[in-house]
Design an enzyme around this catalytic site. Structure first.
Site, mmCIF file in Angstrom:
data_model
loop_
_atom_site.group_PDB
_atom_site.id
_atom_site.type_symbol
_atom_site.label_atom_id
_atom_site.label_comp_id
_atom_site.label_asym_id
_atom_site.label_seq_id
_atom_site.Cartn_x
_atom_site.Cartn_y
_atom_site.Cartn_z
ATOM 1 C CE1 TYR A 1 -3.603 2.668 1.075
ATOM 2 C CE2 TYR A 1 -1.670 3.631 2.138
ATOM 3 C CZ TYR A 1 -2.964 3.750 1.656
ATOM 4 O OH TYR A 1 -3.616 4.950 1.763
ATOM 5 C CD GLU B 1 -5.974 4.373 -0.748
ATOM 6 O OE1 GLU B 1 -6.063 4.800 0.407
ATOM 7 O OE2 GLU B 1 -6.902 3.777 -1.318
#
Ligand code: GDP
Ligand code: MN
Length: 385
Positions: A101, A189
């Site tokens: 991530y 993101e």
């Protein structure tokens, strides 16, 4: 404003982040053609503005163009968390060895962007924060210095990434930060950022949330808005320059000022009912804008009473009263109306409303107005006060 995955990834790519080759299709037939051009296997990905598409059946692999056509057809029929799927992204499938991530958000407390990385990629970051917070590594970015090499290195080491990927990771992190800055984003993101079998890093998913207050600088990005994200009422409100959020209560609220609107909603709840909306008509609201706001409120079938809570400062009560009367001429309200107009020109405002011949219940205090509105909506409970 949220951006679709394909928009986000293309913006990331424009700043040097590697993404899979891909195309956006709106029909199964198109999907087949793109699958042929890209070469199979491909991933067929629903483009809707919600997370967890995978679990909802909105992301599937296809081994052949035939299968891509069939799978795209099925995904294009889906509704995911209430949103219709109108487009699918076909991406060259990645052979995934590891999912990480990488994201940036604005940390309001620190007044700085924060970059976060985690070895637990592919899982929603909120979930990781709850179950395994140590897995999330963070660096705070000084906006004047920018993202520094030692910071991306600290993140890469912190999440246990193999040394051979440090350089690529640093480049991607800088690219993501550049995209975040260039677009006036509040969130950017990549989840997951994957390590492929070939040992390359690739942004497989992308998400961006743009700051609406910065959109005037980005007409090209503003055009990417997905109108399905808003209700028709919310869209009309935005176009009229009103802050409007539809809720599921029964008291329509027309208030000037965000703080006063929050207080109004709280006190309605306190007296045992619930607001049908958040609505800030803003400072200095003119009659026309007030009329649009009232029309929006009355168009909601859940509304059983309307509460006007206007604190006249820059906004003049007589101007608001004129707006209310204009709106009444357009939409005949069939629900009880409670008005609290205090401050600048309140006498004039009240006189106008009285002279208009429409029946309004008046109140002078916030608590009194809320109670009257709750009673008028048919739900006042003595014990809740
Ligand atoms: P989300 O569920 O809406 O966040 O959608 P993602 O794009 O993040 O996809 C969810 C998951 O699907 C990823 O975490 C991967 O495990 C898997 N996935 C996505 N793209 C590919 C791909 O190209 N190849 C493979 N094998 N899996 C993929
Ligand atoms: Mn994802």
């Amino acid at each position: 404003m949220k951006l679709h995955e394909y928009h986000s990834k293309r913006l990331f790519a424009a700043h040097g982040v590697p993404i899979p080759r891909g195309e956006v299709a709106t029909t199964p037939h198109q999907a087949r053609r793109f699958a042929e051009e890209l070469g199979c296997p491909v991933v067929v990905k629903s483009q809707v503005l919600v997370g967890g598409r995978g679990k909802a059946g909105g992301i599937r692999l296809a081994q052949t163009p035939d299968e891509a056509e069939k799978v795209a057809g099925e995904i294009l029929q889906l509704e995911i968390k209430g949103l219709p799927v109108r487009k699918v992204l076909l991406d060259e499938a990645a052979d995934i060895r590891q999912e990480i991530y990488l994201g940036i958000v604005v940390d309001r407390a620190n007044r700085r962007p924060v970059m976060m990385a985690s070895s637990e990629g592919g899982v929603e970051i909120e979930e990781v924060a709850r179950t395994n917070p140590e897995a999330i590594k963070k660096v705070t970015i000084d906006p004047f210095l920018g993202l520094r090499g030692y910071q991306t290195l600290a993140l890469a080491k912190g999440i246990g990434l193999a040394g051979q990927h440090f350089r690529a990771f640093g480049r991607i992190a800088r690219g993501l930060y550049d995209a975040f800055l260039a677009c006036d984003a509040s969130l950017a993101e990549i989840n997951p950022l994957v390590v492929t079998a070939a040992g390359e890093l690739l942004a497989v998913d992308g998400k961006m949330v743009l700051d609406d207050n910065g959109l005037f600088r980005h007409p090209d990005l503003a055009q990417m808005r997905d109108l399905d994200e808003e209700t028709p009422a919310e869209r009309e409100a935005r176009e009229a320059g009103l802050s409007y959020v539809q809720l599921d209560g029964e008291i329509g609220c027309m208030v000037n000022g965000a703080g006063l609107a929050m207080a109004t909603m709280d006190i309605i709840k306190h007296f045992g009912s619930a607001p049908a909306n958040f609505l800030d008509i803003g400072g200095g609201a003119k009659a026309e804008r007030v009329a649009i706001a009232l029309r929006l409120i009355l168009a909601d079938p859940n509304v059983k009473a309307v509460l006007f809570n206007i604190f006249g400062g820059i906004t003049r009560c007589d101007e608001v009263a004129r707006g209310i009367i204009t709106a009444f001429e357009e939409v005949r309200p069939t629900v009880p109306l409670v008005a609290r107009l205090v401050g600048t020109n309140e006498e004039e405002g009240r006189a106008l409303l009285e002279a208009s011949g429409y029946h309004l219940i008046t109140a002078t205090t916030l608590a009194g107005a809320a109670q009257k509105a709750v009673v008028a909506a048919g739900g006042y409970d003595e014990h809740s006060s």
